[in-house]
Design a protein around this motif. Structure first.
Motif, PDB file in Angstrom:
ATOM      1  N   ILE A   1       0.837  -1.203   0.000  1.00  0.00           N
ATOM      2  CA  ILE A   1       0.000   0.000   0.000  1.00  0.00           C
ATOM      3  C   ILE A   1       0.872   1.254   0.000  1.00  0.00           C
ATOM      4  N   TRP A   2       1.970   1.214   0.763  1.00  0.00           N
ATOM      5  CA  TRP A   2       2.877   2.365   0.832  1.00  0.00           C
ATOM      6  C   TRP A   2       3.439   2.708  -0.539  1.00  0.00           C
TER       7      TRP A   2
ATOM      8  N   TYR B   1      -2.162  -2.018  -6.430  1.00  0.00           N
ATOM      9  CA  TYR B   1      -1.776  -2.764  -7.632  1.00  0.00           C
ATOM     10  C   TYR B   1      -1.833  -1.864  -8.873  1.00  0.00           C
ATOM     11  N   LYS B   2      -2.835  -0.990  -8.905  1.00  0.00           N
ATOM     12  CA  LYS B   2      -3.023  -0.124 -10.070  1.00  0.00           C
ATOM     13  C   LYS B   2      -2.143   1.109 -10.022  1.00  0.00           C
ATOM     14  N   ASN B   3      -1.738   1.555  -8.826  1.00  0.00           N
ATOM     15  CA  ASN B   3      -1.069   2.849  -8.694  1.00  0.00           C
ATOM     16  C   ASN B   3       0.339   2.799  -8.112  1.00  0.00           C
ATOM     17  N   CYS B   4       0.904   1.602  -7.994  1.00  0.00           N
ATOM     18  CA  CYS B   4       2.215   1.487  -7.352  1.00  0.00           C
ATOM     19  C   CYS B   4       3.385   1.612  -8.321  1.00  0.00           C
TER      20      CYS B   4
ATOM     21  N   GLY C   1      11.122  -4.180 -15.926  1.00  0.00           N
ATOM     22  CA  GLY C   1      10.430  -5.427 -15.620  1.00  0.00           C
ATOM     23  C   GLY C   1      10.294  -5.689 -14.137  1.00  0.00           C
ATOM     24  N   PHE C   2      10.966  -4.872 -13.319  1.00  0.00           N
ATOM     25  CA  PHE C   2      10.901  -5.076 -11.876  1.00  0.00           C
ATOM     26  C   PHE C   2       9.489  -4.840 -11.341  1.00  0.00           C
ATOM     27  N   VAL C   3       8.720  -3.947 -11.972  1.00  0.00           N
ATOM     28  CA  VAL C   3       7.346  -3.684 -11.529  1.00  0.00           C
ATOM     29  C   VAL C   3       6.516  -4.954 -11.650  1.00  0.00           C
TER      30      VAL C   3
END
Length: 393
Positions: free
Chosen positions: A280-281, A336-339, A355-357
């Motif tokens: 979340i952070w 998940y959508k904004n990290c 690709g780390f994301v």
């Protein structure tokens, strides 16, 4: 089914629900969204409905229509009087000549219906498929056991989704929006009361209003508010007695009886929730810009505090704040959508590629699956393993 067969079965159901949710919220299939979501709810409800001896309280609910419909048994064998909502549903099922399987199906259908209605209110800001995935892994199987409360939690979450804190803070009170804001807050109170009719502990959802107002204040006030929550819970026995005297109800007393809490130890608690908070952070910069998401983020923090104190008190006190804690699935979908931005910055800082994301999201998804395995399969919590069905006794 065997343990591994049950695991594969549950995962297949969850991933099917995720896949259909992905299709439902794809732009080109939006016209079919209602039908697809109905199909998901139907799938989850059938699995919940045709189970046999799955869930610690399975027999209590399976026998509900006969015991309540044909007699005057309105009390559970463990937690006092049943709520009026449960009694009415049992009587309706019995009057139609149907039995326990139908009741399990109906309760499941209503639970997942209100859950998806809640998701839809936040759909623009979250990844719906991932939200469904997290719910499926962490809380879907819990609904097999705490059936009455699971429905009440979904209704309570739906109620909170209408909460408009801006109205109470005197912000944005343009006349053209005033009627809508009032309507939303009225719905918050109405649905909160309806949740109470299905499980009395869900009345806690009405505290979302003062909590959200306080948590929007300056940092000092926010920490004071969180401190008050800690003080109340640590001294829960005194406050429980006050609540009983004030309301004349002992419905909450069960959750304060000394027994092993859900988490069992601080190590288990930290291993379960710290990775989620870290995730979340990664989207914190985005969530503070969206007031409705920020509100449920604060409710999750309160839920986590109460949940953590179940370890100290060795009680099931965490169940009192489930309507707040369950919003963690919405926060997971938002993260998940904004990290991406923060994960990419962190990845580049240690020399990792774009690709780390994707890699990070896969690892976190595997963590959710591992948590599911540990809770339901290794620890055998809620007694939902192995899965058995009335079709093949």
């Amino acid at each position: 089914m065997t343990i591994y067969g049950t695991f594969i079965f549950y995962i297949t159901v969850i991933l099917t629900a995720c896949g259909l949710a992905k299709i439902a919220y794809t732009k080109q299939y939006r016209r079919y969204k209602a039908a697809i979501i109905f199909g998901i709810i139907l799938l989850l409800s059938i699995v919940a409905g045709i189970r046999y001896d799955v869930g610690s309280d399975w027999f209590q609910y399976y026998s509900g229509p006969e015991k309540i419909g044909s007699g005057n048994i309105y009390r559970g064998y463990d937690k006092g009087s049943y709520e009026i909502g449960y009694i009415i549903l049992c009587k309706i099922v019995y009057s139609l000549g149907l039995g326990g399987t139908t009741l399990l199906f109906v309760y499941g259908f209503l639970t997942y219906l209100f859950f998806f209605k809640t998701i839809d209110k936040y759909a623009e800001d979250i990844s719906v498929p991932f939200t469904v995935f997290v719910y499926g892994c962490l809380y879907y199987l819990v609904s097999f056991n705490i059936m009455r409360q699971a429905l009440a939690i979904s209704i309570a979450m739906y109620a909170i989704s209408f909460l408009d804190v801006d109205f109470w803070e005197n912000k944005g009170k343009a006349q053209i929006k005033l009627q809508t804001k009032i309507s939303h807050n009225i719905r918050f109170f109405i649905w909160g009361i309806i949740a109470f009719l299905f499980h009395q502990a869900s009345i806690i959802c009405l505290l979302a209003l003062p909590i959200c107002i306080l948590m929007r204040k300056q940092n000092l006030i926010r920490w004071i508010a969180l401190g008050v929550v800690v003080i109340v819970v640590v001294n829960f026995r005194m406050f429980t007695q006050l609540a009983i005297q004030f309301t004349g109800s002992t419905s909450f007393q069960w959750y304060f009886i000394g027994q092993v809490g859900e988490q069992g130890s601080w190590i288990k608690y930290i291993l379960r929730y710290i990775p989620m908070l870290l995730f979340i952070w990664m989207a914190y910069d985005s969530l503070v810009k969206k007031s409705r998401i920020y509100d449920i983020y604060n409710l999750v923090l309160v839920g986590l505090i109460v949940n953590s104190l179940s370890v100290v008190t060795e009680t099931e006190i965490e169940r009192v704040c489930f309507p707040f804690l369950y919003f963690i699935v919405i926060m997971m979908g938002f993260a998940y959508k904004n990290c991406r931005k923060r994960i990419r910055l962190w990845g580049f800082s240690v020399g990792l590629s774009n690709g780390f994301v994707t890699f990070f999201k896969i690892i976190f998804s595997l963590f959710i699956v591992w948590t599911m395995w540990y809770i339901f399969f290794y620890s055998r919590s809620y007694h939902v393993v192995p899965y058995k069905t009335v079709l093949f006794r």
